[in-house]
Design a protein around this motif. Structure first.
Motif, PDB file in Angstrom:
ATOM      1  N   GLN A 277      -6.308   9.610 -74.428  1.00 25.14           N
ATOM      2  CA  GLN A 277      -5.246  10.332 -75.038  1.00 25.14           C
ATOM      3  C   GLN A 277      -5.299  11.604 -75.154  1.00 25.14           C
ATOM      4  O   GLN A 277      -4.463  12.417 -74.853  1.00 25.14           O
ATOM      5  N   ALA A 278      -6.294  12.092 -75.150  1.00 23.98           N
ATOM      6  CA  ALA A 278      -6.616  13.618 -75.314  1.00 23.98           C
ATOM      7  C   ALA A 278      -6.424  14.221 -73.955  1.00 23.98           C
ATOM      8  O   ALA A 278      -5.959  15.252 -73.789  1.00 23.98           O
ATOM      9  N   HIS A 279      -6.846  13.507 -72.811  1.00 25.44           N
ATOM     10  CA  HIS A 279      -6.616  13.970 -71.356  1.00 25.44           C
ATOM     11  C   HIS A 279      -4.963  14.116 -71.307  1.00 25.44           C
ATOM     12  O   HIS A 279      -4.677  15.227 -70.927  1.00 25.44           O
ATOM     13  N   ASP A 280      -4.217  13.137 -71.710  1.00 27.45           N
ATOM     14  CA  ASP A 280      -2.668  13.248 -71.593  1.00 27.45           C
ATOM     15  C   ASP A 280      -2.099  14.269 -72.527  1.00 27.45           C
ATOM     16  O   ASP A 280      -1.368  14.918 -71.993  1.00 27.45           O
ATOM     17  N   ALA A 281      -2.751  14.576 -73.621  1.00 27.55           N
ATOM     18  CA  ALA A 281      -2.222  15.718 -74.445  1.00 27.55           C
ATOM     19  C   ALA A 281      -2.585  16.909 -73.677  1.00 27.55           C
ATOM     20  O   ALA A 281      -1.627  17.818 -73.782  1.00 27.55           O
ATOM     21  N   ARG A 282      -3.632  17.215 -73.194  1.00 25.37           N
ATOM     22  CA  ARG A 282      -3.948  18.436 -72.431  1.00 25.37           C
ATOM     23  C   ARG A 282      -2.991  18.548 -71.362  1.00 25.37           C
ATOM     24  O   ARG A 282      -2.548  19.736 -70.979  1.00 25.37           O
ATOM     25  N   ALA A 283      -2.723  17.498 -70.506  1.00 19.64           N
ATOM     26  CA  ALA A 283      -1.858  17.820 -69.281  1.00 19.64           C
ATOM     27  C   ALA A 283      -0.644  17.967 -69.739  1.00 19.64           C
ATOM     28  O   ALA A 283      -0.024  18.679 -68.885  1.00 19.64           O
ATOM     29  N   ARG A 284      -0.159  17.740 -71.227  1.00 16.65           N
ATOM     30  CA  ARG A 284       1.278  18.189 -71.728  1.00 16.65           C
ATOM     31  C   ARG A 284       1.307  19.741 -72.242  1.00 16.65           C
ATOM     32  O   ARG A 284       2.339  20.182 -72.466  1.00 16.65           O
ATOM     33  N   GLY A 285       0.176  20.229 -71.835  1.00 15.46           N
ATOM     34  CA  GLY A 285       0.141  21.755 -72.239  1.00 15.46           C
ATOM     35  C   GLY A 285      -0.445  22.031 -73.839  1.00 15.46           C
ATOM     36  O   GLY A 285       0.025  22.905 -74.298  1.00 15.46           O
ATOM     37  N   HIS A 286      -0.909  20.850 -74.495  1.00 18.21           N
ATOM     38  CA  HIS A 286      -1.779  21.228 -75.687  1.00 18.21           C
ATOM     39  C   HIS A 286      -2.875  21.560 -75.563  1.00 18.21           C
ATOM     40  O   HIS A 286      -3.775  21.185 -74.704  1.00 18.21           O
ATOM     41  N   GLU A 287      -3.432  22.320 -76.719  1.00 12.46           N
ATOM     42  CA  GLU A 287      -4.945  22.602 -76.702  1.00 12.46           C
ATOM     43  C   GLU A 287      -5.531  21.613 -77.572  1.00 12.46           C
ATOM     44  O   GLU A 287      -4.951  20.747 -78.428  1.00 12.46           O
ATOM     45  N   LEU A 288      -6.766  21.335 -77.426  1.00 11.84           N
ATOM     46  CA  LEU A 288      -7.639  20.192 -78.029  1.00 11.84           C
ATOM     47  C   LEU A 288      -8.495  20.540 -78.932  1.00 11.84           C
ATOM     48  O   LEU A 288      -9.259  21.651 -78.690  1.00 11.84           O
ATOM     49  N   MET A 289      -8.763  19.952 -79.937  1.00 13.13           N
ATOM     50  CA  MET A 289      -9.877  19.959 -80.913  1.00 13.13           C
ATOM     51  C   MET A 289     -10.546  18.426 -81.182  1.00 13.13           C
ATOM     52  O   MET A 289      -9.908  17.515 -81.102  1.00 13.13           O
ATOM     53  N   VAL A 290     -11.876  18.513 -81.554  1.00 14.30           N
ATOM     54  CA  VAL A 290     -12.397  17.367 -82.239  1.00 14.30           C
ATOM     55  C   VAL A 290     -12.248  17.201 -83.638  1.00 14.30           C
ATOM     56  O   VAL A 290     -12.797  18.500 -84.367  1.00 14.30           O
ATOM     57  N   HIS A 291     -11.798  16.129 -84.237  1.00 18.95           N
ATOM     58  CA  HIS A 291     -11.598  16.127 -85.571  1.00 18.95           C
ATOM     59  C   HIS A 291     -12.789  15.265 -86.126  1.00 18.95           C
ATOM     60  O   HIS A 291     -12.573  14.010 -86.092  1.00 18.95           O
ATOM     61  N   VAL A 292     -13.857  16.057 -86.812  1.00 19.41           N
ATOM     62  CA  VAL A 292     -15.129  15.297 -87.289  1.00 19.41           C
ATOM     63  C   VAL A 292     -14.972  15.029 -88.696  1.00 19.41           C
ATOM     64  O   VAL A 292     -14.749  15.705 -89.439  1.00 19.41           O
ATOM     65  N   PRO A 293     -15.327  13.556 -88.990  1.00 26.21           N
ATOM     66  CA  PRO A 293     -15.521  13.231 -90.381  1.00 26.21           C
ATOM     67  C   PRO A 293     -16.425  13.766 -91.047  1.00 26.21           C
ATOM     68  O   PRO A 293     -17.704  14.004 -90.728  1.00 26.21           O
ATOM     69  N   MET A 294     -16.025  14.395 -92.199  1.00 27.84           N
ATOM     70  CA  MET A 294     -17.193  14.952 -93.225  1.00 27.84           C
ATOM     71  C   MET A 294     -16.793  14.327 -94.628  1.00 27.84           C
ATOM     72  O   MET A 294     -15.861  14.004 -94.961  1.00 27.84           O
ATOM     73  N   GLN A 295     -17.982  14.367 -95.116  1.00 30.26           N
ATOM     74  CA  GLN A 295     -17.869  13.758 -96.472  1.00 30.26           C
ATOM     75  C   GLN A 295     -16.952  14.114 -97.547  1.00 30.26           C
ATOM     76  O   GLN A 295     -16.995  15.384 -97.623  1.00 30.26           O
ATOM     77  N   PRO A 296     -16.188  13.544 -98.264  1.00 30.26           N
ATOM     78  CA  PRO A 296     -15.266  13.870 -99.127  1.00 30.26           C
ATOM     79  C   PRO A 296     -16.093  13.893-100.627  1.00 30.26           C
ATOM     80  O   PRO A 296     -17.149  13.337-100.638  1.00 30.26           O
TER      81      PRO A 296
END
Length: 370
Positions: free
Chosen positions: A188-207
């Motif tokens: 999914q991330a690779h396809d989004a990058r191929a469409r010209g978007h920048e990527l980040m990792v959404h890291v779970p953190m304690q609420p």
């Protein structure tokens, strides 16, 4: 014999009425009474003439009441807010059906970070800085021509594949942040990058609340430094090509300096950037990132605590206003139907309104993302 004597003889030596003191006093009192009566009559007449006609309402005088001060946080010390992000506007309206919106309960709708804090204390030993991977993976900086820039970050991607795909099909460059534990996230991330978007990792953190589940391998307060690094390493290994991370939930963890120092040390070593979603007004993300020399920025506007299209459009207007005033704005949204629809109508006319859509790395480079 004078006239006065003749007059007294004719009147029997009586004093005329107009020369008697008692008569004069009585006349003066009478004149005064008549004057008072005339004045009262005129007052009553003028009062009746100034009344509005039957059925007409007079606007009540405005009542200005001072707003009561907000109750202090039970877990905060009296001086704990000093140096925290400035949060002038009222809190957002969370959507009862959205856990991530509820997580934002104490964060502001629009946020500006406080000035840079003092340098780190001598006992904080910084790890060696790695190569700037974030610059290697960043999209090229668009030509702005001095116009204000806007970065749109969409996180929580990858879980709902259909809506994630619809978001990735929008005109970019958007900054798309994928959940670490999403299935097939690398593709999914690779396809989004191929469409010209920048990527980040959404890291779970304690609420703050135990009722919200941020997902597996969540970064929690009280974990050892080794365990925090292990969980972060797992998340960062799920796909590649990203510029950095931003926090999923995390109102408790991002407020914990000890845990955030471990995260920033690892980002510094890996040459990655940090985007603070600002899910808590007590976040220390920007402060610790500065201390560790980690490139960072913080969101300014939440788009979809209320997922309705009209609300998202209003938040996009706030984003434009913020960018016009400060030169740049970062807005964070999620793959909701209302957000997708609002962005689909908003993106095509952005340039005509005098703005430039940029990846979030551009705002970091500009240095006005926090």
């Amino acid at each position: 014999m004078g006239r006065r004597d003749v007059r007294r003889m004719l009147m029997g030596n009586k004093t005329p009425l107009w020369e008697r003191p008692a008569v004069l006093v009585a006349l003066m009192v009478g004149v005064l009474a008549i004057g008072v009566a005339i004045g009262m009559a005129l007052g009553l007449w003028s009062g009746k003439s100034s009344k509005p006609p039957p059925g007409a309402e007079q606007a009540p005088a405005p009542v200005i009441a001072a707003a009561p001060p907000p109750p202090p946080s039970p877990s905060a010390a009296p001086d704990e807010d000093e140096g925290r992000p400035l949060l002038a506007p009222p809190p957002p309206r969370p959507d009862p059906g959205s856990s991530e919106a509820l997580e934002f309960g104490h964060a502001s709708d629009v946020v500006s970070l406080a000035p840079a804090p003092p340098p780190p204390s001598p006992e904080v030993k910084l790890p060696p800085a790695g190569a700037a991977v974030w610059l290697k993976n960043a999209l090229p900086v668009p030509k702005t021509g001095g116009r204000p820039v806007i970065a749109i970050v969409i996180d929580d991607l990858g879980i709902d594949r259909r809506r994630s795909e619809r978001m990735a099909q929008l005109k970019g460059p958007l900054t798309l942040s994928y959940m670490t534990y999403a299935d097939d996230v690398a593709r999914q991330a690779h396809d989004a990058r191929a469409r010209g978007h920048e990527l980040m990792v959404h890291v779970p953190m304690q609420p703050q609340s135990h009722s919200y589940d941020p997902g597996p391998e969540v970064l929690e307060v009280g974990l050892s430094a080794e365990e925090i690094r292990r969980r972060l390493d797992w998340g960062l290994s799920r796909f590649d090509g990203y510029v950095g991370i931003n926090n999923h939930m995390g109102s408790r963890f991002t407020s914990d300096a000890a845990g955030m120092r471990v995260v920033m040390g690892e980002l510094r070593r890996r040459g990655l950037a940090f985007i603070d979603s600002v899910t808590s007004e007590r976040t220390v993300g920007a402060e610790v990132a500065r201390h560790f020399g980690v490139p960072f920025a913080a969101r300014h506007v939440f788009l979809d605590n209320d997922q309705g299209v009209a609300h998202v459009r209003g938040q996009l207007a706030k984003t434009e206003a913020y960018a016009r005033k400060h030169g740049a704005a970062i807005a964070i949204g999620h793959p909701h139907d209302g957000t997708i629809e609002a962005l689909a109508g908003w993106l095509p006319g952005l340039e005509a309104r005098g703005f430039v859509l940029v990846p979030v790395s551009t705002v970091i480079r500009m240095g006005n993302g926090g």
